[in-house]
Structure formats: C-alpha cells, structure tokens
Design an enzyme around this catalytic site. Structure first.
Site, PDB file in Angstrom:
ATOM      1  N   HIS A  46       0.841  -1.203   0.000  1.00 48.39           N
ATOM      2  CA  HIS A  46       0.000   0.000   0.000  1.00 48.39           C
ATOM      3  C   HIS A  46       0.869   1.244   0.000  1.00 48.39           C
ATOM      4  O   HIS A  46       2.096   1.140   0.145  1.00 48.39           O
ATOM      5  CB  HIS A  46      -0.875   0.004   1.265  1.00 48.39           C
ATOM      6  CG  HIS A  46      -0.052   0.157   2.502  1.00 48.39           C
ATOM      7  ND1 HIS A  46       0.569  -0.916   3.120  1.00 48.39           N
ATOM      8  CD2 HIS A  46       0.317   1.245   3.216  1.00 48.39           C
ATOM      9  CE1 HIS A  46       1.260  -0.488   4.164  1.00 48.39           C
ATOM     10  NE2 HIS A  46       1.125   0.828   4.236  1.00 48.39           N
ATOM     11  N   HIS A  57       5.483   6.587  -1.356  1.00 47.13           N
ATOM     12  CA  HIS A  57       6.218   5.376  -1.711  1.00 47.13           C
ATOM     13  C   HIS A  57       5.450   4.153  -1.230  1.00 47.13           C
ATOM     14  O   HIS A  57       4.671   4.236  -0.279  1.00 47.13           O
ATOM     15  CB  HIS A  57       7.628   5.384  -1.099  1.00 47.13           C
ATOM     16  CG  HIS A  57       7.618   5.331   0.391  1.00 47.13           C
ATOM     17  ND1 HIS A  57       7.415   6.454   1.173  1.00 47.13           N
ATOM     18  CD2 HIS A  57       7.745   4.295   1.254  1.00 47.13           C
ATOM     19  CE1 HIS A  57       7.431   6.096   2.447  1.00 47.13           C
ATOM     20  NE2 HIS A  57       7.633   4.788   2.522  1.00 47.13           N
TER      21      HIS A  57
HETATM   22  P1  ATP Z   1       5.823  -3.192  11.226  1.00 47.16           P
HETATM   23  O1  ATP Z   1       5.790  -1.932  12.046  1.00 47.16           O
HETATM   24  O2  ATP Z   1       5.465  -4.418  12.006  1.00 47.16           O
HETATM   25  O3  ATP Z   1       7.065  -3.356  10.432  1.00 47.16           O
HETATM   26  P2  ATP Z   1       4.166  -1.750   9.335  1.00 47.16           P
HETATM   27  O4  ATP Z   1       5.155  -0.654   9.454  1.00 47.16           O
HETATM   28  O5  ATP Z   1       3.727  -2.181   7.988  1.00 47.16           O
HETATM   29  O6  ATP Z   1       4.645  -3.048  10.119  1.00 47.16           O
HETATM   30  P3  ATP Z   1       2.574  -0.056  11.000  1.00 47.16           P
HETATM   31  O7  ATP Z   1       3.794   0.279  11.813  1.00 47.16           O
HETATM   32  O8  ATP Z   1       1.298  -0.242  11.711  1.00 47.16           O
HETATM   33  O9  ATP Z   1       2.822  -1.368  10.139  1.00 47.16           O
HETATM   34  O10 ATP Z   1       2.432   1.091   9.932  1.00 47.16           O
HETATM   35  C1  ATP Z   1       1.319   1.216   9.062  1.00 47.16           C
HETATM   36  C2  ATP Z   1       1.729   2.122   7.914  1.00 47.16           C
HETATM   37  O11 ATP Z   1       2.079   3.419   8.421  1.00 47.16           O
HETATM   38  C3  ATP Z   1       2.965   1.630   7.150  1.00 47.16           C
HETATM   39  O12 ATP Z   1       2.855   2.055   5.806  1.00 47.16           O
HETATM   40  C4  ATP Z   1       4.097   2.371   7.812  1.00 47.16           C
HETATM   41  O13 ATP Z   1       5.200   2.557   6.935  1.00 47.16           O
HETATM   42  C5  ATP Z   1       3.452   3.698   8.156  1.00 47.16           C
HETATM   43  N1  ATP Z   1       4.043   4.266   9.362  1.00 47.16           N
HETATM   44  C6  ATP Z   1       4.276   3.620  10.520  1.00 47.16           C
HETATM   45  N2  ATP Z   1       4.816   4.440  11.448  1.00 47.16           N
HETATM   46  C7  ATP Z   1       4.915   5.650  10.847  1.00 47.16           C
HETATM   47  C8  ATP Z   1       5.400   6.923  11.275  1.00 47.16           C
HETATM   48  N3  ATP Z   1       5.882   7.139  12.479  1.00 47.16           N
HETATM   49  N4  ATP Z   1       5.372   7.929  10.380  1.00 47.16           N
HETATM   50  C9  ATP Z   1       4.883   7.754   9.142  1.00 47.16           C
HETATM   51  N5  ATP Z   1       4.401   6.583   8.673  1.00 47.16           N
HETATM   52  C10 ATP Z   1       4.430   5.535   9.512  1.00 47.16           C
END
Ligand code: ATP
Ligand code: MG
Length: 183
Positions: A51, A133
């Site tokens: 996504h 991205h």
């Molecule tokens: P994991 O954290 O287990 O690696 P993930 O990053 O896919 O998995 P989440 O951390 O819940 O899952 O994030 C959901 C989405 O939001 C992802 O696209 C992630 O890159 C983005 N995201 C997470 N934390 C942030 C942040 N602090 N700032 C911007 N985008 C974020």
C-alpha cells in the site's frame, strides 16, 4: 469492538490513511519486489499488504474513528493515475520502495486536505515532507547495483482508513472505511 467497561478506556487503535492497490496491482508491485530482493536481500512485504501511506495517525482512541470518517468524507477527491517509475533502497532504514517520479497534483491536494483536516481536529501531524512510496522490502542489505526498470500505472479511485494490528508474524491491516466508495 469490545463493549466499554465503566472507568476503563478501550484499547487504542493503530490507524493510518492509505491508497490501497487492487490485488492485480499488488501482484505487479510484488514482481518488482522479487527482482529487488534478488539484488538487495531483505524481506519482502507480503503481497496483500502492499500500500501507499498518506497519513499515519498511530495509536488513536476508538471513539475518534467517527470523527476521522467524517473529516475524510468531507475531502474533495479527484481520481488520478500514479505512475510508479522509480525503485530503490533507503540504506539507513533498509527499506526498499517503489515511487512515482513526481507527485500528481490531485495526490498532493488529497494529502494537504487530509493534513489540514487532521490538524484542525487536533491529531498530531507528520512534519516531514510527503514522500509517496510503497514499501516493498524491509531490512534490505544493499542498494540496487543497477537501476530497476519500473513502469507501472496505478489508477487511483479513492483512499481508505486502515487499522493495523502488529503481531509476531507481522502486521495485519483492516480497511475501516473507504472514500469516495469502495477501494
Ligand atoms: P511493522 O511496524 O510491524 O514493520 P508496518 O510498518 O507495515 O509493520 P505499522 O507500523 O502499523 O505497520 O504502519 C502502518 C503504515 O504506516 C505503514 O505504511 C508504515 O510505513 C506507516 N508508518 C508507521 N509508522 C509511521 C510513522 N511514524 N510515520 C509515518 N508513517 C508511519
Ligand atoms: Mg511500522
């Protein structure tokens, strides 16, 4: 959602707004991810999870979901096509990504409207410039030795509010709502 118990706050939900590709578009992205993984190592993001994040809200009180759906419904969305032409690895984070060469105006307008509405409603905002991205690799070990050929046209018909649940086997995402209709 669990019933509220007097005096106990319900557990927060980890939320984000995103563009959600169709399964066929995710397959196209996954094919590039495989090519990248051969060059760069790392772990591929599971295909159904691919996504593009528009705004990350993080831990949010469940009672604020209605407010989020209201503010998202008020956004004027213009469909657009996103052309992913770049693929690379950010060496510091080990993230392998696909990205457009530039940001279509309706995408920037969507993100600006979202951020303005979120800011007005008192949600914490991301201060870094929006860098659209799709994360396709985690823990990549190398940047690509040669540029990867990517030319993928992604017609974007709407955006969605997602709930993320982090588990041992990786995250699970659930679409809570989508605009202007189903993604
Ligand atoms: P994991 O954290 O287990 O690696 P993930 O990053 O896919 O998995 P989440 O951390 O819940 O899952 O994030 C959901 C989405 O939001 C992802 O696209 C992630 O890159 C983005 N995201 C997470 N934390 C942030 C942040 N602090 N700032 C911007 N985008 C974020
Ligand atoms: Mg994360």
């Amino acid at each position: 959602m669990a019933a509220a118990i007097a005096g106990v706050s319900p557990a927060p939900l980890r939320l984000f707004f995103a563009l959600w590709p169709t399964p066929a578009q995710q397959d196209t992205m996954a094919a590039v991810a495989s090519q990248m993984q051969r060059q760069c190592g790392g772990r591929r993001v599971a295909t159904p999870l691919l996504h593009l994040t528009l705004a990350f809200l993080g831990e949010t009180a469940p009672e604020r979901v209605t407010e989020l759906t209201r503010l998202a419904a008020a956004i004027e969305f213009t469909p657009f096509s996103l052309t992913l032409t770049r693929a690379g690895v950010w060496s510091r984070s080990g993230i392998g990504w696909l990205a457009p060469a530039d940001i279509p105006a309706p995408l920037q307008t969507l993100v600006d409207q979202l951020n303005a509405a979120l800011g007005q409603a008192g949600f914490p905002l991301e201060h870094r410039r929006f860098k659209p991205h799709v994360t396709v690799l985690r823990k990549a070990l190398r940047v690509p030795a040669a540029p990867l050929a990517v030319e993928m046209s992604w017609p974007v018909a709407g955006f969605a509010l997602l709930q993320s649940t982090l588990g041992r086997g990786g995250p699970a995402y659930r679409v809570l709502a989508a605009w202007p209709g189903q993604p």
